[in-house]
Design a protein around this motif. Structure first.
Motif, PDB file in Angstrom:
ATOM      1  N   ALA A 260       0.819  -1.347  -0.081  1.00  0.00           N
ATOM      2  CA  ALA A 260       0.037   0.045  -0.023  1.00  0.00           C
ATOM      3  C   ALA A 260       0.740   1.326  -0.021  1.00  0.00           C
ATOM      4  N   PHE A 261       0.227   2.355  -0.005  1.00  0.00           N
ATOM      5  CA  PHE A 261       1.026   3.919   0.321  1.00  0.00           C
ATOM      6  C   PHE A 261       0.922   4.171   1.492  1.00  0.00           C
ATOM      7  N   ASP A 262       1.747   4.850   2.112  1.00  0.00           N
ATOM      8  CA  ASP A 262       1.808   5.573   3.500  1.00  0.00           C
ATOM      9  C   ASP A 262       0.839   6.603   3.481  1.00  0.00           C
ATOM     10  N   ASP A 263       0.417   7.085   2.421  1.00  0.00           N
ATOM     11  CA  ASP A 263      -0.686   8.213   2.494  1.00  0.00           C
ATOM     12  C   ASP A 263      -2.039   7.741   2.125  1.00  0.00           C
ATOM     13  N   ASN A 264      -2.048   6.255   2.261  1.00  0.00           N
ATOM     14  CA  ASN A 264      -3.531   5.698   2.085  1.00  0.00           C
ATOM     15  C   ASN A 264      -4.098   5.867   0.458  1.00  0.00           C
ATOM     16  N   ARG A 265      -3.253   6.232  -0.169  1.00  0.00           N
ATOM     17  CA  ARG A 265      -3.836   6.706  -1.587  1.00  0.00           C
ATOM     18  C   ARG A 265      -4.239   5.531  -2.344  1.00  0.00           C
ATOM     19  N   GLU A 266      -5.142   5.404  -3.230  1.00  0.00           N
ATOM     20  CA  GLU A 266      -5.575   4.442  -4.195  1.00  0.00           C
ATOM     21  C   GLU A 266      -4.668   4.548  -5.406  1.00  0.00           C
ATOM     22  N   PHE A 267      -4.871   3.164  -5.849  1.00  0.00           N
ATOM     23  CA  PHE A 267      -4.075   3.272  -7.077  1.00  0.00           C
ATOM     24  C   PHE A 267      -4.799   2.224  -8.125  1.00  0.00           C
ATOM     25  N   ASP A 268      -4.324   1.896  -9.373  1.00  0.00           N
ATOM     26  CA  ASP A 268      -4.906   1.058 -10.188  1.00  0.00           C
ATOM     27  C   ASP A 268      -4.246   0.037 -10.497  1.00  0.00           C
ATOM     28  N   GLN A 269      -4.541  -1.186 -10.327  1.00  0.00           N
ATOM     29  CA  GLN A 269      -3.919  -2.482 -10.556  1.00  0.00           C
ATOM     30  C   GLN A 269      -4.171  -2.870 -12.021  1.00  0.00           C
ATOM     31  N   ILE A 270      -3.278  -2.859 -12.853  1.00  0.00           N
ATOM     32  CA  ILE A 270      -3.484  -3.261 -14.271  1.00  0.00           C
ATOM     33  C   ILE A 270      -3.343  -4.643 -14.936  1.00  0.00           C
ATOM     34  N   ALA A 271      -2.391  -5.242 -14.079  1.00  0.00           N
ATOM     35  CA  ALA A 271      -2.088  -6.730 -14.545  1.00  0.00           C
ATOM     36  C   ALA A 271      -2.016  -7.533 -13.102  1.00  0.00           C
ATOM     37  N   SER A 272      -2.370  -8.901 -13.446  1.00  0.00           N
ATOM     38  CA  SER A 272      -1.788  -9.623 -12.465  1.00  0.00           C
ATOM     39  C   SER A 272      -0.815 -10.645 -12.909  1.00  0.00           C
ATOM     40  N   ASP A 273      -0.533 -11.969 -12.299  1.00  0.00           N
ATOM     41  CA  ASP A 273       0.670 -12.697 -12.618  1.00  0.00           C
ATOM     42  C   ASP A 273       0.779 -12.869 -14.192  1.00  0.00           C
ATOM     43  N   GLY A 274      -0.403 -13.118 -14.852  1.00  0.00           N
ATOM     44  CA  GLY A 274      -0.130 -13.773 -16.197  1.00  0.00           C
ATOM     45  C   GLY A 274      -0.582 -12.466 -17.402  1.00  0.00           C
ATOM     46  N   GLY A 275      -0.929 -11.290 -16.901  1.00  0.00           N
ATOM     47  CA  GLY A 275      -0.990 -10.109 -17.882  1.00  0.00           C
ATOM     48  C   GLY A 275      -2.045  -9.363 -17.464  1.00  0.00           C
ATOM     49  N   LEU A 277      -5.413  -7.189 -16.825  1.00  0.00           N
ATOM     50  CA  LEU A 277      -6.777  -7.259 -16.540  1.00  0.00           C
ATOM     51  C   LEU A 277      -7.804  -6.816 -17.613  1.00  0.00           C
ATOM     52  N   ALA A 278      -8.943  -7.103 -17.568  1.00  0.00           N
ATOM     53  CA  ALA A 278      -9.930  -6.623 -18.428  1.00  0.00           C
ATOM     54  C   ALA A 278      -9.930  -5.003 -18.164  1.00  0.00           C
ATOM     55  N   ALA A 279      -9.952  -4.670 -17.146  1.00  0.00           N
ATOM     56  CA  ALA A 279     -10.008  -3.095 -16.914  1.00  0.00           C
ATOM     57  C   ALA A 279      -9.178  -2.793 -15.605  1.00  0.00           C
ATOM     58  N   PRO A 280      -8.635  -1.629 -15.463  1.00  0.00           N
ATOM     59  CA  PRO A 280      -7.947  -1.308 -14.125  1.00  0.00           C
ATOM     60  C   PRO A 280      -8.765  -1.542 -13.013  1.00  0.00           C
ATOM     61  N   ALA A 281      -8.251  -2.031 -11.845  1.00  0.00           N
ATOM     62  CA  ALA A 281      -9.111  -2.254 -10.703  1.00  0.00           C
ATOM     63  C   ALA A 281      -8.396  -1.168  -9.496  1.00  0.00           C
ATOM     64  N   ARG A 282      -9.493  -0.385  -9.204  1.00  0.00           N
ATOM     65  CA  ARG A 282      -8.929   0.502  -8.196  1.00  0.00           C
ATOM     66  C   ARG A 282      -9.132  -0.003  -6.703  1.00  0.00           C
ATOM     67  N   VAL A 283      -7.723   0.082  -6.233  1.00  0.00           N
ATOM     68  CA  VAL A 283      -7.547  -0.722  -5.007  1.00  0.00           C
ATOM     69  C   VAL A 283      -6.674   0.089  -4.005  1.00  0.00           C
ATOM     70  N   GLY A 284      -6.718  -0.155  -2.701  1.00  0.00           N
ATOM     71  CA  GLY A 284      -6.118   0.498  -1.702  1.00  0.00           C
ATOM     72  C   GLY A 284      -5.028  -0.157  -1.142  1.00  0.00           C
ATOM     73  N   SER A 285      -4.880  -1.430  -1.537  1.00  0.00           N
ATOM     74  CA  SER A 285      -3.625  -2.450  -1.319  1.00  0.00           C
ATOM     75  C   SER A 285      -3.773  -3.399  -2.091  1.00  0.00           C
TER      76      SER A 285
END
Ligand code: C2O
Ligand code: CU
Ligand code: CU
Length: 492
Positions: A260-275, A277-285
């Motif tokens: 995570a980030f120490d200011d608790n900002r959210e971010f976008d996960q764009i890929a998992s192990d194999g490539g 994602l269908a769309a960015p996943a907005r997550v906090g960790s």
């Protein structure tokens, strides 16, 4: 960060910060980074190696070697690396390439290099059956059938993987493809597309980091008390663009990181192990066990410094009290991101990334169960899958190529295990009946199975059958893998 439980200390300098190496709580050689260690060294960016095109084949020359690495100013630490003293270059290739890996082992012991995450012929896999003798070479050739993704390579020497990876035998692989190239994602290597190999290590007062797991570490997985990224301790990275893409790899032996980030900002996960994602996943960790990857895109346009940290996993992940006591994710400061005074404006993140069909168990022709167990203590501990420990001459599962199967992975032990399967990318169906969220909806080759959990995955092997040469499935906590928490399968 504070120094605690320290009875004696001496100081080592690194990059202008102080490392106090201390005798803490009776353990010799534990180390604690002092409070002024925040972002003191520029992040090392591994060399980018795209190989050489020879007669239409992309050829990589990889030398596995002993080295000395200056983690701390003035201290040469004995390490292992590939084409360098610690870790290896980022190998860059394109889907559809035929690649040849010329691996030269200059060590005085046997080793292997395994291409983690790739669909690959069994004889090219670099698992425990493809040992390279000291002084010998190994040159597997194979076609890249995976999609754009972040994979990695590491030693897979039987019973020695933990030791060799700890010393530095690992590196990243970037696969490109046309679909991903068309997306305008941050992709300027070392500028806005950054390899981030996350590890933890412990050092002795003389600056060495020998692999000396305690009884506890052999049970729980080896965890050090110094965080490093690409072999850099207390690193910072100067960001020059409004969006930065971090390719996160948990390259540790035995630590699960909730990042995570120490200011608790959210971010976008764009890929998992194999490539992608269908769309960015907005997550906090994002929680990564050893072996897992996640690509994330972080918005830096606020202009504020921010620290990539690992935090205790928030919800206990469905774990009981006993399990939580034994098994809480370690806390580290990993990487400080420092935006430059002016940031080049990055293109907006596309809202659609890749084709990722919905999955269900309806297409499966077979269900297999894998029960993860540990018993005993210390030297007498036993790690098994379906009651069996790894045997080189036993094939545990024979799988028909091209058929969907459900694998039910049940954790009967009090700690989490990252379950990894070679030669495929699978999809998570559910965890204790709950559909996956965030990056877990994507392509996976490793999945953390928490205590008291049953994870069901939809898996299929579409490439490279071989009735004779087996592939591995195993726990990616390297101490567990080395202790036999591994099985073998063939694809026919
Ligand atoms: Cu990352 Cu069997 O390996
Ligand atoms: Cu693997
Ligand atoms: Cu395990």
């Amino acid at each position: 960060m504070t120094l605690k439980n320290i009875s004696r200390r001496s100081a080592l300098k690194f990059g202008g910060a102080t490392l106090a190496l201390a005798t803490a709580g009776g353990f010799l050689g534990t180390a604690t980074v002092a409070a002024d260690a925040r972002g003191t060294m520029a992040l090392r960016i591994p060399a980018l190696d795209a190989g050489q095109m020879v007669d239409g084949v992309r050829v990589f020359d990889l030398t596995v070697q002993n080295g000395k690495t200056e983690f701390f100013e003035g201290f040469d630490t004995d390490t292992l690396g590939i084409n360098g003293s610690y870790l290896g270059p980022v190998l860059r290739m394109t889907a559809g390439d035929t690649v040849r890996m010329n691996v030269n082992n200059t060590l005085r012991e046997k080793t292997t290099l395994h291409w983690h995450g790739l669909n690959i012929p069994a004889v090219a896999d670099g698992g425990p059956h493809q040992e390279i003798e000291p002084g010998a070479a190994w040159s597997p050739e194979f076609k890249i059938v995976n999609k754009a993704s972040t994979m990695w390579y590491h030693s897979h020497q039987l019973s020695r993987t933990a030791d060799q990876v700890w010393a530095g035998l690992a590196g990243m692989i970037f696969i490109d493809d046309a679909e991903a190239d068309a997306l305008d994602l941050p992709s300027d290597y070392g500028v806005d597309d950054i390899p981030v190999v996350l590890q933890d290590r412990s050092f002795r007062r003389n600056g060495q980091m020998p692999y000396e797991p305690s009884m506890h570490s052999l049970m729980m997985g080896m965890t050090g008390d110094i965080a490093m990224v690409n072999g850099t301790i207390a690193p910072f990275f100067e960001v020059t663009t409004s969006l930065v893409r971090l390719r996160l790899l948990n390259g540790s032996n035995g630590s699960i990181y909730t990042l995570a980030f120490d200011d608790n900002r959210e971010f976008d996960q764009i890929a998992s192990d194999g490539g992608l994602l269908a769309a960015p996943a907005r997550v906090g960790s994002v929680r990564l066990g050893p072996g897992e990857r996640a690509e994330i895109v972080v918005d830096m346009s606020s202009g504020r410094n921010v620290m990539l940290v690992s935090v205790p996993s928030s919800d206990g992940n469905g774990r009981g009290m006993m399990a939580r006591m034994m098994d809480s994710d370690p806390v580290f400061d990993f990487l400080e991101l420092r935006p430059a005074a002016t940031l080049a404006k990055s293109p907006a993140l596309p809202q659609q990334l890749a084709d990722l069909p919905a999955v269900s168990d309806g297409t499966a022709v077979k269900t297999r169960s894998f029960e993860l167990q540990m018993s005993g203590m210390g030297m007498f501990s036993n790690f098994s899958i379906n009651g069996k420990s790894m045997k080189m001459n036993r094939v545990d599962e024979v799988i028909n190529m091209g058929e969907d199967e459900v694998w039910e992975i049940t954790n009967l032990s009090p700690m989490a295990h990252p379950f990894h399967v070679h030669n495929t990318q699978f999809r998570i169906l559910d965890r204790n009946g709950e559909a996956p969220v965030g990056g877990e909806v994507g392509l996976k080759d490793t999945v953390v199975v928490n205590p008291e959990e049953r994870v069901r995955i939809l898996i299929r092997f579409d490439h490279y059958s071989d009735p004779k040469h087996p592939y591995m499935y195993h726990c990616h906590i390297l101490e567990h893998e080395d202790a036999g928490m591994m099985g073998q399968f063939t694809v026919v």
